[in-house]
Design a protein around this motif. Structure first.
Motif, PDB file in Angstrom:
ATOM      1  N   VAL A  34      79.979  60.963  41.417  1.00  0.00           N
ATOM      2  CA  VAL A  34      81.056  60.151  40.865  1.00  0.00           C
ATOM      3  C   VAL A  34      81.856  59.637  42.056  1.00  0.00           C
ATOM      4  O   VAL A  34      82.427  60.425  42.814  1.00  0.00           O
ATOM      5  N   ASN A  35      81.875  58.299  42.225  1.00  0.00           N
ATOM      6  CA  ASN A  35      82.607  57.759  43.373  1.00  0.00           C
ATOM      7  C   ASN A  35      84.102  57.698  43.088  1.00  0.00           C
ATOM      8  O   ASN A  35      84.552  58.037  41.985  1.00  0.00           O
ATOM      9  N   ARG A  36      84.876  57.247  44.049  1.00  0.00           N
ATOM     10  CA  ARG A  36      86.333  57.282  43.923  1.00  0.00           C
ATOM     11  C   ARG A  36      86.875  56.313  42.889  1.00  0.00           C
ATOM     12  O   ARG A  36      88.058  56.362  42.552  1.00  0.00           O
ATOM     13  N   PHE A  37      86.020  55.435  42.368  1.00  0.00           N
ATOM     14  CA  PHE A  37      86.412  54.493  41.321  1.00  0.00           C
ATOM     15  C   PHE A  37      85.950  54.946  39.941  1.00  0.00           C
ATOM     16  O   PHE A  37      86.118  54.232  38.961  1.00  0.00           O
ATOM     17  N   GLY A  38      85.305  56.109  39.871  1.00  0.00           N
ATOM     18  CA  GLY A  38      84.835  56.641  38.603  1.00  0.00           C
ATOM     19  C   GLY A  38      83.439  56.196  38.215  1.00  0.00           C
ATOM     20  O   GLY A  38      82.990  56.470  37.107  1.00  0.00           O
ATOM     21  N   THR A  39      82.719  55.527  39.116  1.00  0.00           N
ATOM     22  CA  THR A  39      81.336  55.150  38.836  1.00  0.00           C
ATOM     23  C   THR A  39      80.465  56.399  38.899  1.00  0.00           C
ATOM     24  O   THR A  39      80.574  57.186  39.843  1.00  0.00           O
ATOM     25  N   TYR A  40      79.616  56.562  37.891  1.00  0.00           N
ATOM     26  CA  TYR A  40      78.770  57.752  37.770  1.00  0.00           C
ATOM     27  C   TYR A  40      77.317  57.366  38.017  1.00  0.00           C
ATOM     28  O   TYR A  40      76.791  56.446  37.379  1.00  0.00           O
ATOM     29  N   TRP A  41      76.686  58.048  38.955  1.00  0.00           N
ATOM     30  CA  TRP A  41      75.269  57.846  39.245  1.00  0.00           C
ATOM     31  C   TRP A  41      74.517  59.147  38.991  1.00  0.00           C
ATOM     32  O   TRP A  41      74.975  60.218  39.385  1.00  0.00           O
ATOM     33  N   ARG A  42      73.342  59.048  38.371  1.00  0.00           N
ATOM     34  CA  ARG A  42      72.480  60.211  38.158  1.00  0.00           C
ATOM     35  C   ARG A  42      71.174  59.969  38.889  1.00  0.00           C
ATOM     36  O   ARG A  42      70.511  58.962  38.676  1.00  0.00           O
ATOM     37  N   GLY A  43      70.831  60.891  39.766  1.00  0.00           N
ATOM     38  CA  GLY A  43      69.599  60.809  40.539  1.00  0.00           C
ATOM     39  C   GLY A  43      69.840  60.194  41.907  1.00  0.00           C
ATOM     40  O   GLY A  43      70.663  59.296  42.075  1.00  0.00           O
ATOM     41  N   VAL A  44      69.110  60.710  42.890  1.00  0.00           N
ATOM     42  CA  VAL A  44      69.309  60.268  44.271  1.00  0.00           C
ATOM     43  C   VAL A  44      69.013  58.777  44.431  1.00  0.00           C
ATOM     44  O   VAL A  44      69.658  58.104  45.253  1.00  0.00           O
ATOM     45  N   GLU A  45      68.102  58.233  43.655  1.00  0.00           N
ATOM     46  CA  GLU A  45      67.805  56.803  43.776  1.00  0.00           C
ATOM     47  C   GLU A  45      69.018  55.962  43.413  1.00  0.00           C
ATOM     48  O   GLU A  45      69.336  54.983  44.107  1.00  0.00           O
ATOM     49  N   GLN A  46      69.727  56.305  42.334  1.00  0.00           N
ATOM     50  CA  GLN A  46      70.937  55.570  41.962  1.00  0.00           C
ATOM     51  C   GLN A  46      72.043  55.784  42.989  1.00  0.00           C
ATOM     52  O   GLN A  46      72.771  54.838  43.322  1.00  0.00           O
ATOM     53  N   ILE A  47      72.173  57.004  43.479  1.00  0.00           N
ATOM     54  CA  ILE A  47      73.212  57.310  44.467  1.00  0.00           C
ATOM     55  C   ILE A  47      72.999  56.469  45.726  1.00  0.00           C
ATOM     56  O   ILE A  47      73.928  55.846  46.238  1.00  0.00           O
ATOM     57  N   VAL A  48      71.783  56.445  46.217  1.00  0.00           N
ATOM     58  CA  VAL A  48      71.483  55.680  47.434  1.00  0.00           C
ATOM     59  C   VAL A  48      71.637  54.190  47.176  1.00  0.00           C
ATOM     60  O   VAL A  48      72.237  53.471  47.989  1.00  0.00           O
ATOM     61  N   ALA A  49      71.139  53.690  46.047  1.00  0.00           N
ATOM     62  CA  ALA A  49      71.243  52.254  45.754  1.00  0.00           C
ATOM     63  C   ALA A  49      72.706  51.821  45.678  1.00  0.00           C
ATOM     64  O   ALA A  49      73.076  50.767  46.225  1.00  0.00           O
ATOM     65  N   GLY A  50      73.549  52.614  45.038  1.00  0.00           N
ATOM     66  CA  GLY A  50      74.973  52.282  44.950  1.00  0.00           C
ATOM     67  C   GLY A  50      75.643  52.248  46.308  1.00  0.00           C
ATOM     68  O   GLY A  50      76.454  51.367  46.599  1.00  0.00           O
ATOM     69  N   HIS A  51      75.296  53.192  47.155  1.00  0.00           N
ATOM     70  CA  HIS A  51      75.874  53.224  48.494  1.00  0.00           C
ATOM     71  C   HIS A  51      75.270  52.157  49.407  1.00  0.00           C
ATOM     72  O   HIS A  51      75.962  51.592  50.246  1.00  0.00           O
ATOM     73  N   ARG A  52      74.010  51.864  49.234  1.00  0.00           N
ATOM     74  CA  ARG A  52      73.376  50.826  50.057  1.00  0.00           C
ATOM     75  C   ARG A  52      74.061  49.472  49.828  1.00  0.00           C
ATOM     76  O   ARG A  52      74.307  48.720  50.769  1.00  0.00           O
ATOM     77  N   ARG A  53      74.405  49.177  48.558  1.00  0.00           N
ATOM     78  CA  ARG A  53      75.081  47.907  48.250  1.00  0.00           C
ATOM     79  C   ARG A  53      76.378  47.749  49.040  1.00  0.00           C
ATOM     80  O   ARG A  53      76.644  46.696  49.594  1.00  0.00           O
ATOM     81  N   VAL A  54      77.192  48.812  49.078  1.00  0.00           N
ATOM     82  CA  VAL A  54      78.479  48.685  49.775  1.00  0.00           C
ATOM     83  C   VAL A  54      78.316  48.782  51.292  1.00  0.00           C
ATOM     84  O   VAL A  54      79.104  48.193  52.034  1.00  0.00           O
ATOM     85  N   HIS A  55      77.290  49.505  51.751  1.00  0.00           N
ATOM     86  CA  HIS A  55      77.059  49.582  53.206  1.00  0.00           C
ATOM     87  C   HIS A  55      76.440  48.305  53.751  1.00  0.00           C
ATOM     88  O   HIS A  55      76.527  48.038  54.944  1.00  0.00           O
ATOM     89  N   ASP A  56      75.843  47.518  52.891  1.00  0.00           N
ATOM     90  CA  ASP A  56      75.337  46.206  53.306  1.00  0.00           C
ATOM     91  C   ASP A  56      76.413  45.133  53.207  1.00  0.00           C
ATOM     92  O   ASP A  56      76.189  44.005  53.612  1.00  0.00           O
ATOM     93  N   SER A  57      77.578  45.489  52.668  1.00  0.00           N
ATOM     94  CA  SER A  57      78.632  44.487  52.450  1.00  0.00           C
ATOM     95  C   SER A  57      79.992  45.025  52.906  1.00  0.00           C
ATOM     96  O   SER A  57      80.240  45.123  54.099  1.00  0.00           O
TER      97      SER A  57
END
Length: 137
Positions: A34-57
């Motif tokens: 659960v990120n600091r904005f309340g977004t919930y990710w289940r599974g490492v693939e979702q966790i990485v994809a969510g973080h990859r988006r912000v690390h690319d931007s």
């Protein structure tokens, strides 16, 4: 990772290197986040994809400073960690350079002799009367 206390430093290294492959290795395949904005990710693939988006931007030039954790063992193969994290956002962020302090709660478990995160929640430090973000001491 050999000890749950290793997690915050590895988290910081992966973030600061913007290395989402290394970041993914911090988590069990079925972890939740659960990120600091309340977004919930289940599974490492979702966790990485969510973080990859912000690390690319917006976080492509950000850094983290994680404090040593407070570790509460709950069994030989499970522990709860609490640690402070300071996000230093850079020029890439729409709000420009700024800092945010968060408290991270992580449940770490050991499988096959290696500690990884099973669940993590990140909460932004704010003034409860105004909702304004604040920095700790």
């Amino acid at each position: 990772m050999k000890e749950p206390a290793d997690i915050p430093a590895r988290f910081q290294m992966a973030w600061n290197g913007h290395d989402m492959d290394a970041f993914g290795l911090l988590f069990h395949p079925d972890a939740t986040f659960v990120n600091r904005f309340g977004t919930y990710w289940r599974g490492v693939e979702q966790i990485v994809a969510g973080h990859r988006r912000v690390h690319d931007s917006i976080y492509r030039d950000s850094t983290l400073e994680n404090d040593a954790p407070d570790v509460d063992p709950i069994s030989d193969d499970a522990a709860i960690l609490h640690f402070w994290s300071r996000l230093n956002a850079g020029q890439a962020h729409p709000a420009g350079p700024h800092r945010i302090d968060t408290m991270i709660l992580a449940v770490a478990t050991r499988r096959a002799g290696e500690w990884r995160i099973q669940a993590l929640e990140n909460v932004t430090l704010v003034n409860p009367m105004t909702g304004e973000t604040i920095l700790r001491g």
